[in-house]
Enzyme design. Structure first.
Site, short mmCIF file in Angstrom:
data_model
loop_
_atom_site.label_atom_id
_atom_site.label_comp_id
_atom_site.label_asym_id
_atom_site.label_seq_id
_atom_site.Cartn_x
_atom_site.Cartn_y
_atom_site.Cartn_z
N HIS A 122 0.84 -1.22 0.00
CA HIS A 122 0.00 0.00 0.00
C HIS A 122 0.86 1.25 0.00
O HIS A 122 0.71 2.15 0.83
CB HIS A 122 -0.93 -0.02 1.22
CG HIS A 122 -2.06 -0.99 1.06
ND1 HIS A 122 -2.10 -2.22 1.70
CD2 HIS A 122 -3.17 -0.92 0.31
CE1 HIS A 122 -3.20 -2.86 1.36
NE2 HIS A 122 -3.87 -2.10 0.51
N HIS A 154 1.02 1.66 -5.54
CA HIS A 154 -0.37 1.20 -5.57
C HIS A 154 -1.31 2.38 -5.88
O HIS A 154 -2.25 2.25 -6.66
CB HIS A 154 -0.74 0.57 -4.23
CG HIS A 154 -2.19 0.23 -4.09
ND1 HIS A 154 -2.82 -0.72 -4.89
CD2 HIS A 154 -3.15 0.72 -3.26
CE1 HIS A 154 -4.09 -0.80 -4.54
NE2 HIS A 154 -4.32 0.06 -3.57
N HIS A 163 -6.57 7.41 -2.63
CA HIS A 163 -7.43 6.50 -1.87
C HIS A 163 -6.74 5.69 -0.77
O HIS A 163 -7.43 5.20 0.13
CB HIS A 163 -8.18 5.54 -2.81
CG HIS A 163 -7.41 4.29 -3.11
ND1 HIS A 163 -6.39 4.27 -4.05
CD2 HIS A 163 -7.50 3.04 -2.61
CE1 HIS A 163 -5.88 3.04 -4.08
NE2 HIS A 163 -6.53 2.28 -3.22
N ASP A 164 -5.43 5.53 -0.80
CA ASP A 164 -4.73 4.77 0.25
C ASP A 164 -3.60 5.57 0.88
O ASP A 164 -2.69 5.00 1.49
CB ASP A 164 -4.15 3.47 -0.32
CG ASP A 164 -5.13 2.29 -0.21
OD1 ASP A 164 -5.05 1.37 -1.04
OD2 ASP A 164 -5.98 2.31 0.71
N ASP A 194 -9.40 -0.79 -7.50
CA ASP A 194 -8.64 -1.23 -6.32
C ASP A 194 -8.45 -2.75 -6.32
O ASP A 194 -7.52 -3.26 -5.72
CB ASP A 194 -9.40 -0.80 -5.05
CG ASP A 194 -8.50 -0.70 -3.83
OD1 ASP A 194 -9.04 -0.75 -2.72
OD2 ASP A 194 -7.27 -0.59 -3.99
N GLN A 241 -5.85 -16.58 -2.88
CA GLN A 241 -6.12 -15.87 -4.14
C GLN A 241 -7.32 -16.50 -4.85
O GLN A 241 -8.24 -15.79 -5.27
CB GLN A 241 -4.90 -15.89 -5.07
CG GLN A 241 -3.77 -14.96 -4.65
CD GLN A 241 -4.17 -13.49 -4.66
OE1 GLN A 241 -4.93 -13.06 -5.53
NE2 GLN A 241 -3.69 -12.74 -3.69
N PHE A 263 -10.43 -15.68 -2.90
CA PHE A 263 -10.76 -14.26 -3.00
C PHE A 263 -11.33 -13.93 -4.37
O PHE A 263 -12.31 -13.19 -4.49
CB PHE A 263 -9.49 -13.44 -2.72
CG PHE A 263 -9.76 -11.99 -2.59
CD1 PHE A 263 -9.37 -11.10 -3.58
CD2 PHE A 263 -10.41 -11.49 -1.49
CE1 PHE A 263 -9.62 -9.75 -3.48
CE2 PHE A 263 -10.67 -10.13 -1.36
CZ PHE A 263 -10.29 -9.26 -2.36
C1 LIG Z 1 -3.11 -9.18 -4.94
O1 LIG Z 1 -4.04 -9.71 -4.03
C2 LIG Z 1 -4.96 -8.86 -3.46
C3 LIG Z 1 -5.10 -7.50 -3.78
C4 LIG Z 1 -6.07 -6.73 -3.12
C5 LIG Z 1 -6.89 -7.33 -2.16
C6 LIG Z 1 -7.95 -6.57 -1.44
C7 LIG Z 1 -8.78 -7.23 -0.39
N1 LIG Z 1 -8.16 -5.36 -1.72
O2 LIG Z 1 -9.24 -4.75 -1.10
C8 LIG Z 1 -9.11 -3.37 -0.92
C9 LIG Z 1 -8.08 -3.17 0.16
C10 LIG Z 1 -8.50 -3.88 1.44
O3 LIG Z 1 -9.59 -3.65 1.91
N2 LIG Z 1 -7.64 -4.76 2.01
C11 LIG Z 1 -6.30 -4.99 1.47
C12 LIG Z 1 -6.02 -6.46 1.44
O4 LIG Z 1 -6.33 -7.09 2.68
C13 LIG Z 1 -7.65 -6.94 3.11
C14 LIG Z 1 -8.01 -5.48 3.23
C15 LIG Z 1 -6.77 -8.67 -1.84
C16 LIG Z 1 -5.80 -9.43 -2.50
O5 LIG Z 1 -5.60 -10.74 -2.25
C17 LIG Z 1 -6.38 -11.34 -1.19
C18 LIG Z 1 -6.31 -12.84 -1.32
C19 LIG Z 1 -5.00 -13.22 -0.65
C20 LIG Z 1 -4.70 -12.09 0.33
C21 LIG Z 1 -5.77 -11.02 0.15
MG LIG Z 2 -7.54 0.89 0.93
ZN LIG Z 3 -6.09 0.33 -2.44
#
Ligand SMILES: COc1ccc(/C(C)=N/OCCC(=O)N2CCOCC2)cc1OC1CCCC1
Ligand SMILES: [Mg+2]
Ligand SMILES: [Zn+2]
Length: 329
Positions: A70, A74, A110-111, A228, A279, A282
């Site tokens: 972050h 990003h 945003h971050d 995002d 992944q 998700f």
């Molecule tokens: C490249 O992989 C990822 C990229 C982004 C995100 C997420 C959730 N983006 O959401 C907006 C930011 C947010 O709310 N977050 C930031 C991540 O942690 C949770 C809170 C998740 C990703 O992979 C998952 C699956 C394996 C670990 C997390």
């Molecule tokens: Mg964020």
């Molecule tokens: Zn972000």
């Protein structure tokens, strides 16, 4: 009056060019955002003083923390992804220049000042920010507050030539969009988006007409949420670099949780299979449903994105199969 290519007249164009050059990597966020503002003619449309835009972007870029994922890269990435998504022909002429200004600005801020820790971590450790924002979208409230605080210095106030009313609406749009990037809002945001598209489909006209502020901001909230969550829709070599950065950030949080005697968050456990498993889970639970809905709105503009997302998921499934078969042999 022609807008200076580098934003300001300078006796040393070469030095400033190097500083702004995204290739040199010094200021990728400033370089990309300034370029997008130029390309969309936002500097002229809103009478933005170029030197103020540079001062704001330099300060914003320096306010992103040096954490693995972050960080300012990003911010730059989501801004560039937002720029591309706004060009989808499926939403051509839907949004006006004020909404576009708000969307690009919301994406790049945003971050800002992200600590590399998740909301649940800040809440369970009673971090000052969790106290300040009463556990409600703690990080996202902080990001947008920092973004507007940076605007308060006159030499950084890029919106100084907007009317008070225009500034009020811009501020509301930006706050709404940045708060919508909180994953805790995902299910409601997507359900509302799907209901809107369903209602529009019922109305029969084949192009999107959005009258109310609520309908318009709902699409923009989903748009920044897509930007995002766009890592998984990028070519595999780019996508895998983002995963590695995020996992390092999560593992550091996991170390902090262990040191504090707290339960280690599931995504923060160091193990070869969690990366692929998380992944895949998700993508299946969050990313694909979101991008499928976006894809239906801008059909067929997002078909390549959906294909890349499917290929990336298959790549994880293959590497997980290889991993588990090797470990069970
Ligand atoms: C490249 O992989 C990822 C990229 C982004 C995100 C997420 C959730 N983006 O959401 C907006 C930011 C947010 O709310 N977050 C930031 C991540 O942690 C949770 C809170 C998740 C990703 O992979 C998952 C699956 C394996 C670990 C997390
Ligand atoms: Mg964020
Ligand atoms: Zn972000």
């Amino acid at each position: 009056t022609p807008i200076p290519e580098l934003g300001v007249e300078t006796p040393q164009p070469e030095e400033l060019r190097v500083e702004l050059n995204p290739i040199s990597g010094e200021r990728p966020l400033t370089a990309i955002t300034y370029r997008i503002f130029q390309e969309r003619d936002l500097i002229r449309t809103f009478s933005i003083e170029p030197h103020k835009l540079l001062s704001y972007l330099f300060a914003l870029e320096d306010s992103y923390q040096q954490v693995p994922y972050h960080n300012k890269l990003h911010g730059a990435d989501v801004c560039q992804s937002m720029h591309v998504l706004l060009n989808s022909s499926g939403i051509k002429d839907v949004f006006n220049e004020f909404e576009i200004l708000a969307a690009i600005f919301a994406a790049v801020v945003h971050d800002v000042h992200h600590s590399g820790l998740t909301n649940p971590f800040l809440i369970k450790t009673k971090n000052d920010l969790a106290i300040l924002y009463n556990n409600e979208s703690v990080l996202e409230n902080h990001h947008v507050a920092v973004a507007f605080k940076l605007l308060q210095a006159d030499e950084r106030n890029i919106f100084s030539n907007l009317s008070a009313e225009q500034m009020e609406t811009l501020r509301k749009r930006v706050v709404d969009m940045v708060l919508a990037t909180d994953m805790a809002k995902h299910k409601t945001l997507l359900a509302d988006f799907q209901n809107l598209l369903e209602a529009k489909k019922m109305s029969g006209n084949d192009y999107l007409t959005l009258e109310s502020y609520d309908d318009r901001i709902l699409v923009l909230k989903n748009l920044i949420h897509c930007a995002d969550l766009s890592n998984m829709t990028k070519p595999l070599d780019t996508y895998s670099k983002w995963i590695d950065r995020l996992m390092v950030e999560f593992w550091k949080q996991g170390d902090a949780e262990r040191d504090l005697g707290l339960d280690i968050s599931p995504m923060c456990v160091r193990s070869p299979t969690t990366k692929d498993k998380h992944q895949i889970g998700f993508i299946n639970s969050f990313v694909h449903p979101l991008w499928e809905t976006w894809g239906s709105l801008v059909y067929p503009d997002a078909n390549t994105i959906l294909e890349t997302l499917a290929q990336n998921r298959e790549w994880h499934e293959a590497s997980l199969a290889a991993l588990t078969s090797s470990t069970t042999d």
